[in-house]
Design a protein around this motif. Structure first.
Motif, PDB file in Angstrom:
ATOM      1  N   ARG A 205       0.828  -1.204   0.000  1.00 30.01           N
ATOM      2  CA  ARG A 205       0.000   0.000   0.000  1.00 30.01           C
ATOM      3  C   ARG A 205       0.865   1.258   0.000  1.00 30.01           C
ATOM      4  O   ARG A 205       0.593   2.200  -0.758  1.00 30.01           O
ATOM      5  N   TRP A 206       1.887   1.281   0.824  1.00 26.51           N
ATOM      6  CA  TRP A 206       2.724   2.484   0.908  1.00 26.51           C
ATOM      7  C   TRP A 206       3.460   2.732  -0.406  1.00 26.51           C
ATOM      8  O   TRP A 206       3.650   3.883  -0.809  1.00 26.51           O
ATOM      9  N   HIS A 207       3.855   1.668  -1.086  1.00 27.28           N
ATOM     10  CA  HIS A 207       4.586   1.819  -2.349  1.00 27.28           C
ATOM     11  C   HIS A 207       3.685   2.334  -3.465  1.00 27.28           C
ATOM     12  O   HIS A 207       4.192   2.734  -4.526  1.00 27.28           O
ATOM     13  N   ARG A 208       2.385   2.327  -3.265  1.00 31.61           N
ATOM     14  CA  ARG A 208       1.496   2.975  -4.230  1.00 31.61           C
ATOM     15  C   ARG A 208       1.561   4.494  -4.088  1.00 31.61           C
ATOM     16  O   ARG A 208       1.132   5.235  -4.984  1.00 31.61           O
ATOM     17  N   LEU A 209       2.111   4.952  -2.965  1.00 35.24           N
ATOM     18  CA  LEU A 209       2.213   6.378  -2.676  1.00 35.24           C
ATOM     19  C   LEU A 209       3.645   6.886  -2.805  1.00 35.24           C
ATOM     20  O   LEU A 209       3.883   7.990  -3.293  1.00 35.24           O
ATOM     21  N   HIS A 210       4.590   6.084  -2.321  1.00 37.19           N
ATOM     22  CA  HIS A 210       6.003   6.462  -2.312  1.00 37.19           C
ATOM     23  C   HIS A 210       6.856   5.259  -2.694  1.00 37.19           C
ATOM     24  O   HIS A 210       6.396   4.114  -2.651  1.00 37.19           O
ATOM     25  N   LYS A 211       8.117   5.518  -3.018  1.00 37.67           N
ATOM     26  CA  LYS A 211       9.022   4.445  -3.424  1.00 37.67           C
ATOM     27  C   LYS A 211       9.454   3.575  -2.250  1.00 37.67           C
ATOM     28  O   LYS A 211       9.862   2.439  -2.454  1.00 37.67           O
ATOM     29  N   GLY A 212       9.384   4.098  -1.037  1.00 37.41           N
ATOM     30  CA  GLY A 212       9.857   3.347   0.109  1.00 37.41           C
ATOM     31  C   GLY A 212      11.372   3.378   0.184  1.00 37.41           C
ATOM     32  O   GLY A 212      12.016   4.293  -0.323  1.00 37.41           O
ATOM     33  N   THR A 213      11.955   2.362   0.774  1.00 33.66           N
ATOM     34  CA  THR A 213      13.412   2.277   0.891  1.00 33.66           C
ATOM     35  C   THR A 213      13.927   1.109   0.053  1.00 33.66           C
ATOM     36  O   THR A 213      13.141   0.295  -0.456  1.00 33.66           O
ATOM     37  N   VAL A 214      15.248   1.028  -0.072  1.00 37.28           N
ATOM     38  CA  VAL A 214      15.849  -0.082  -0.820  1.00 37.28           C
ATOM     39  C   VAL A 214      15.467  -1.409  -0.172  1.00 37.28           C
ATOM     40  O   VAL A 214      15.129  -2.382  -0.857  1.00 37.28           O
ATOM     41  N   LEU A 215      15.468  -1.431   1.167  1.00 37.85           N
ATOM     42  CA  LEU A 215      15.142  -2.670   1.867  1.00 37.85           C
ATOM     43  C   LEU A 215      13.672  -3.062   1.697  1.00 37.85           C
ATOM     44  O   LEU A 215      13.356  -4.246   1.536  1.00 37.85           O
TER      45      LEU A 215
END
Length: 315
Positions: free
Chosen positions: A94-104
């Motif tokens: 869900r969060w990656h639909r909004l932001h790229k997140g982290t490498v991990l």
């Protein structure tokens, strides 16, 4: 001085909130600029699309909304219980639909790479997901990702920089069924009250129009909180009214703002009867939700305002 947002949003009090964002520019959020003649009407669709998209990502349900010429209204329900039940993978998706997140977090979502992560890296991902999880039922993050997106789109279109909104959004806690019903009616009838629509069905970019179009097919919009008629519960994801009762209240209240369709709400309307408010009090409430109430609205404060009003009239 404005109060901290964390002191205004309290799930121990209520999961329902009315949020308002106002545009700072002369050119308005939508509509037509009388100075340049340029129309910004298409921006209403931007807001509606973004709002409904965020509702599909966050553990926050959309109860009502209206996109006006220079401001937006939304009534939101925080569904913390659902967010708590999400797995780490679901939170990250869900969060990656909004932001790229982290490498991990990106590696974690790749099953092949996830198996290569160390226990320390897995723990880091889970700690990061815990932060994301809290954000996904946080109204401040919801409104931030709504308003920032629209501001960037508008600035790009206008080829300019600077503030687009009047700073922080305004929020009102809706403490009970009466406050929730009144605020939803207030939001859904905003275009009718403003004279830019003759009927709720003609109110573009509003939740009531979306509900009316869905009911023609005997359905409720998937993007909006459904009505179920059960009692007011803090853990419920459905609105505590019958859809037919709410539509009746919308119809009869809306007639008061239409010079050719003046009508009178009957005492048989369940939502109004349950609130213990007479017709005059109900219309006063719908017209004064933003003016008379600051951060909280509940039946006790409503009755207190009405009592103070009666005393002033008598005096």
């Amino acid at each position: 001085m404005p109060r901290p947002r964390k002191s205004l949003i309290s799930l121990s009090d209520t999961p329902y909130y009315h949020c308002v964002s106002r545009c700072v520019r002369r050119a308005f959020l939508c509509g037509k600029d009388k100075f340049s003649g340029q129309s910004y009407e298409h921006r209403r669709q931007w807001v509606e699309n973004r709002l409904l998209f965020l509702g599909s990502v966050f553990a926050i349900d959309i109860c009502a909304y209206a996109v006006m010429s220079n401001h937006t209204h939304v009534v939101l329900h925080i569904d913390r219980n659902t967010a708590v039940q999400w797995s780490t993978e679901q939170v990250l998706q869900r969060w990656h639909r909004l932001h790229k997140g982290t490498v991990l977090t990106q590696r974690y979502l790749n099953l092949v790479e996830r198996n290569a992560l160390s226990s320390a890296e897995i723990e880091t991902v889970e700690n990061t997901a815990a932060i994301y999880r809290e954000r996904l039922y946080d109204i401040s993050w919801f409104m931030r990702l709504l308003n920032e997106y629209i501001a960037r789109q508008a600035n790009k279109e206008d080829d300019c920089t600077g503030r687009f909104w009047e700073g922080r959004f305004k929020s009102q806690a809706l403490l009970d069924e009466t406050a929730l019903a009144a605020c939803m009616v207030y939001v859904d009838l905003n275009p009718v009250r403003a004279g830019i629509a003759r009927t709720p069905g003609q109110s573009l970019y509003t939740s009531v129009r979306k509900r009316l179009r869905a009911i023609k097919h005997n359905k409720q919009p998937k993007a909006l909180s459904p009505f179920n008629g059960k009692s007011y519960k803090r853990t419920s994801v459905s609105l505590p009214f019958l859809l037919s009762d709410y539509f009746e209240l919308i119809e009869q209240t809306g007639r008061q703002f239409h010079p050719a369709k003046r009508g009178r709400i009957t005492n048989e309307v369940p939502i109004l009867a349950k609130a213990g408010l007479n017709i005059t009090d109900w219309y006063w409430l719908i017209n004064n939700i933003e003016n008379e109430f600051t951060t909280k609205i509940g039946l006790s404060s409503i009755h207190q305002k009405l009592e103070n009003r009666s005393r002033r009239v008598i005096a």
